[in-house]
Design a protein around this motif. Structure first.
Motif, PDB file in Angstrom:
ATOM      1  N   GLU A  77       0.818  -1.045  -0.037  1.00  0.00           N
ATOM      2  CA  GLU A  77      -0.145  -0.109   0.119  1.00  0.00           C
ATOM      3  C   GLU A  77       0.640   1.225  -0.090  1.00  0.00           C
ATOM      4  O   GLU A  77       2.152   1.085   0.659  1.00  0.00           O
ATOM      5  N   VAL A  78       0.340   2.416  -0.619  1.00  0.00           N
ATOM      6  CA  VAL A  78       1.322   3.576  -0.441  1.00  0.00           C
ATOM      7  C   VAL A  78       0.620   4.813   0.290  1.00  0.00           C
ATOM      8  O   VAL A  78      -0.591   4.922  -0.062  1.00  0.00           O
ATOM      9  N   TYR A  79       1.166   5.004   1.234  1.00  0.00           N
ATOM     10  CA  TYR A  79       0.753   6.145   2.141  1.00  0.00           C
ATOM     11  C   TYR A  79       1.452   7.398   1.674  1.00  0.00           C
ATOM     12  O   TYR A  79       2.600   7.502   1.621  1.00  0.00           O
ATOM     13  N   VAL A  80       0.292   8.335   1.203  1.00  0.00           N
ATOM     14  CA  VAL A  80       0.707   9.648   0.625  1.00  0.00           C
ATOM     15  C   VAL A  80       0.796  10.666   1.571  1.00  0.00           C
ATOM     16  O   VAL A  80      -0.172  11.183   2.213  1.00  0.00           O
ATOM     17  N   LEU A  81       1.687  11.509   1.843  1.00  0.00           N
ATOM     18  CA  LEU A  81       1.778  12.734   2.819  1.00  0.00           C
ATOM     19  C   LEU A  81       1.664  13.807   1.787  1.00  0.00           C
ATOM     20  O   LEU A  81       2.563  14.359   0.834  1.00  0.00           O
ATOM     21  N   HIS A  82       0.567  14.921   2.074  1.00  0.00           N
ATOM     22  CA  HIS A  82       0.482  16.164   1.323  1.00  0.00           C
ATOM     23  C   HIS A  82       0.489  17.083   2.249  1.00  0.00           C
ATOM     24  O   HIS A  82       0.511  16.833   3.710  1.00  0.00           O
ATOM     25  N   GLY A  83       0.637  18.295   1.552  1.00  0.00           N
ATOM     26  CA  GLY A  83       0.906  19.545   2.393  1.00  0.00           C
ATOM     27  C   GLY A  83       1.323  20.750   1.812  1.00  0.00           C
ATOM     28  O   GLY A  83       2.085  20.625   0.678  1.00  0.00           O
ATOM     29  N   ASN A  84       1.123  21.987   2.151  1.00  0.00           N
ATOM     30  CA  ASN A  84       1.568  23.141   1.390  1.00  0.00           C
ATOM     31  C   ASN A  84       2.997  23.311   1.486  1.00  0.00           C
ATOM     32  O   ASN A  84       3.915  22.475   2.409  1.00  0.00           O
TER      33      ASN A  84
ATOM     34  N   LEU B 145       5.847  35.921   1.359  1.00  0.00           N
ATOM     35  CA  LEU B 145       5.102  36.585   0.294  1.00  0.00           C
ATOM     36  C   LEU B 145       5.044  35.533  -0.781  1.00  0.00           C
ATOM     37  O   LEU B 145       3.961  35.446  -1.318  1.00  0.00           O
ATOM     38  N   LEU B 146       6.385  34.626  -1.056  1.00  0.00           N
ATOM     39  CA  LEU B 146       5.861  33.717  -1.903  1.00  0.00           C
ATOM     40  C   LEU B 146       5.079  32.632  -1.734  1.00  0.00           C
ATOM     41  O   LEU B 146       4.315  32.187  -2.706  1.00  0.00           O
ATOM     42  N   LEU B 147       4.994  32.210  -0.500  1.00  0.00           N
ATOM     43  CA  LEU B 147       3.903  31.113   0.018  1.00  0.00           C
ATOM     44  C   LEU B 147       2.517  31.885  -0.284  1.00  0.00           C
ATOM     45  O   LEU B 147       1.692  31.219  -0.692  1.00  0.00           O
ATOM     46  N   GLU B 148       2.367  32.900   0.349  1.00  0.00           N
ATOM     47  CA  GLU B 148       0.898  33.703  -0.026  1.00  0.00           C
ATOM     48  C   GLU B 148       0.499  33.816  -1.136  1.00  0.00           C
ATOM     49  O   GLU B 148      -0.837  33.577  -1.501  1.00  0.00           O
ATOM     50  N   TYR B 149       1.337  34.141  -2.050  1.00  0.00           N
ATOM     51  CA  TYR B 149       0.893  34.857  -3.204  1.00  0.00           C
ATOM     52  C   TYR B 149       1.299  34.184  -4.502  1.00  0.00           C
ATOM     53  O   TYR B 149       0.706  34.301  -5.743  1.00  0.00           O
ATOM     54  N   TYR B 150       1.837  33.045  -4.234  1.00  0.00           N
ATOM     55  CA  TYR B 150       2.367  32.117  -5.445  1.00  0.00           C
ATOM     56  C   TYR B 150       2.068  30.654  -5.017  1.00  0.00           C
ATOM     57  O   TYR B 150       1.226  30.110  -5.912  1.00  0.00           O
ATOM     58  N   TYR B 151       2.749  30.295  -3.957  1.00  0.00           N
ATOM     59  CA  TYR B 151       2.676  28.549  -3.805  1.00  0.00           C
ATOM     60  C   TYR B 151       1.432  28.236  -3.290  1.00  0.00           C
ATOM     61  O   TYR B 151       0.884  27.201  -3.818  1.00  0.00           O
ATOM     62  N   ASP B 152       1.064  28.866  -2.127  1.00  0.00           N
ATOM     63  CA  ASP B 152      -0.501  28.436  -1.854  1.00  0.00           C
ATOM     64  C   ASP B 152      -1.581  28.637  -2.788  1.00  0.00           C
ATOM     65  O   ASP B 152      -2.283  27.305  -2.822  1.00  0.00           O
ATOM     66  N   PRO B 153      -1.705  29.581  -3.675  1.00  0.00           N
ATOM     67  CA  PRO B 153      -2.874  29.358  -4.454  1.00  0.00           C
ATOM     68  C   PRO B 153      -2.654  28.389  -5.429  1.00  0.00           C
ATOM     69  O   PRO B 153      -3.739  27.848  -5.843  1.00  0.00           O
ATOM     70  N   ARG B 154      -1.373  28.051  -5.990  1.00  0.00           N
ATOM     71  CA  ARG B 154      -0.929  27.198  -6.899  1.00  0.00           C
ATOM     72  C   ARG B 154      -1.533  25.723  -6.408  1.00  0.00           C
ATOM     73  O   ARG B 154      -1.836  24.872  -6.711  1.00  0.00           O
ATOM     74  N   TYR B 155      -1.204  25.425  -5.008  1.00  0.00           N
ATOM     75  CA  TYR B 155      -1.324  24.330  -4.274  1.00  0.00           C
ATOM     76  C   TYR B 155      -3.010  24.133  -4.008  1.00  0.00           C
ATOM     77  O   TYR B 155      -3.275  22.820  -4.351  1.00  0.00           O
ATOM     78  N   THR B 156      -3.520  25.234  -3.954  1.00  0.00           N
ATOM     79  CA  THR B 156      -5.010  25.022  -3.752  1.00  0.00           C
ATOM     80  C   THR B 156      -5.569  24.349  -4.960  1.00  0.00           C
ATOM     81  O   THR B 156      -6.560  23.778  -5.210  1.00  0.00           O
ATOM     82  N   HIS B 157      -5.018  24.949  -6.174  1.00  0.00           N
ATOM     83  CA  HIS B 157      -5.686  24.847  -7.511  1.00  0.00           C
ATOM     84  C   HIS B 157      -5.311  23.419  -7.822  1.00  0.00           C
ATOM     85  O   HIS B 157      -6.098  22.365  -8.401  1.00  0.00           O
TER      86      HIS B 157
END
Length: 359
Positions: free
Chosen positions: A141-148, A299-311
């Motif tokens: 089985e594959v257990y997968v860790l997600h997260g921003n 700023l990179l997290l708030e305006y670039y990486y987090d929106p991309r992760y949500t998408h």
């Protein structure tokens, strides 16, 4: 006289740590890709190999052989000595099990140093890796860790591996963290090296009930995951990790060390600058120029990486919102919570197995 050895037998002995594997190809060939764990004792340097290759193509095979003999004769004592200093069983290989490995094995045999020669050389090994990955029936089985970004997934997996859990560090195998900044401070691997390292892990854990991986896209830097692993990941058991922004910023600064990699960090940022709202992009750039990297990362997290992760997460559908979530303030806390979740999954699997079998 030397003996040829098959890939299957070589792997059996390597897994038991009963065989030293020696790549006699040139340093650049070795750097490009090799059998994991091999050491390099080159028959020719890159320059010598190029010279002999030119003679072979432009003059004649005999002239190339004579020049090769001339070059090798001068350094033969030192070459043989390096092999004599390596204890235990030894296997040598070149590109296709041809002249370099055959000559090496023959000369060593004459000097009373017994070695095996890999049948088919590295080309046969590469073919075996590709075919094995393409046809692999991977049971765990594959257990997968997600997260921003910055949640600490890689560090959590590292700590779990140190505790004895079957962890496959895909970013480590790829030599890349998967983002535009992902190669900073790492040596990115090509597909051949990645495939060989991945197969080592797959075979090591093939009898485990599960493995742990990070949620990666199909492409990580220069490499692409094999189809069977992509499918196993999508069908696997998932867990979401959530950490406060302050911890995520700290994790990123520790991992990427932007103070030590200022130029590479700025170069990477320039590749995504146009995708960020201009005033924010200018503030990030100014923060990096003044070495206020904590603010730049925030700023990179708030305006670039987090929106991309949500998408990206939306591609998993409504079911993604139902997976277990672990919120934490410290990495030690996250490791303990993941361990607890793994135990719960394993216990559930035991109960399901009992129901199915009537035990």
């Amino acid at each position: 006289m030397f003996q040829d050895i098959s890939i299957e037998k070589l792997n059996e002995l390597r897994n038991k740590n009963e065989m030293t594997v020696i790549d006699v190809r040139s340093p650049s060939e070795f750097a490009d890709s090799t059998i994991p764990g091999s050491i390099n004792i080159p028959f020719f340097t890159d320059e010598e190999r190029a010279e002999i290759g030119t003679l072979y193509k432009q003059v004649s095979t005999q002239t190339a052989k004579e020049r090769g003999l001339e070059i090798m004769s001068a350094k033969l004592p030192a070459f043989v000595k390096r092999f004599a200093e390596i204890p235990g069983n030894k296997t040598v290989f070149c590109w296709r099990g041809g002249m370099r490995s055959r000559t090496t094995a023959t000369v060593l045999s004459l000097m009373g140093i017994h070695v095996h020669r890999l049948d088919g050389g590295y080309r046969a090994f590469r073919k075996w890796v590709v075919e094995t990955l393409e046809t692999m029936d991977f049971a765990p089985e594959v257990y997968v860790l997600h997260g921003n970004t910055g949640t600490g997934k890689t560090e959590i997996l590292k700590r779990l591996k140190e505790k004895g859990y079957p962890v496959v560090d895909l970013e480590g195998l790829a030599g890349h963290r998967g983002s535009i900044f992902g190669e900073i401070g790492m040596k990115s691997h090509n597909q051949k090296t990645f495939d060989s390292l991945l197969l080592e892990d797959m075979l090591r854990y093939k009898n485990e009930p599960f493995i742990l991986i990070e949620a990666e896209s199909k492409r990580i830097g220069k490499v692409v995951l094999p189809e069977f692993l992509v499918n196993k990941k999508e069908q696997g058991t998932h867990i979401m990790l959530k950490a406060p922004t302050s911890l995520r910023v700290s994790n990123i600064l520790n991992d990427y060390q932007p103070v030590e990699h200022a130029e590479e960090s700025m170069d990477a940022f320039q590749q995504i600058k146009s995708r960020i709202h201009t005033p924010i992009a200018l503030e990030i750039e100014a923060s990096m120029l003044t070495r206020q990297y904590g603010r730049a990362v925030e700023l990179l997290l708030e305006y670039y990486y987090d929106p991309r992760y949500t998408h990206t997460s939306s591609a998993y559908g409504d079911e993604f919102a139902k997976i277990p979530t672990i919120q934490f303030d410290m990495l030690d806390e996250a490791v303990a919570c993941v361990e607890k979740q793994i135990k719960e999954w394993l216990d559930q699997n035991k109960e399901v197995s009992k129901v199915r079998t009537g035990v």
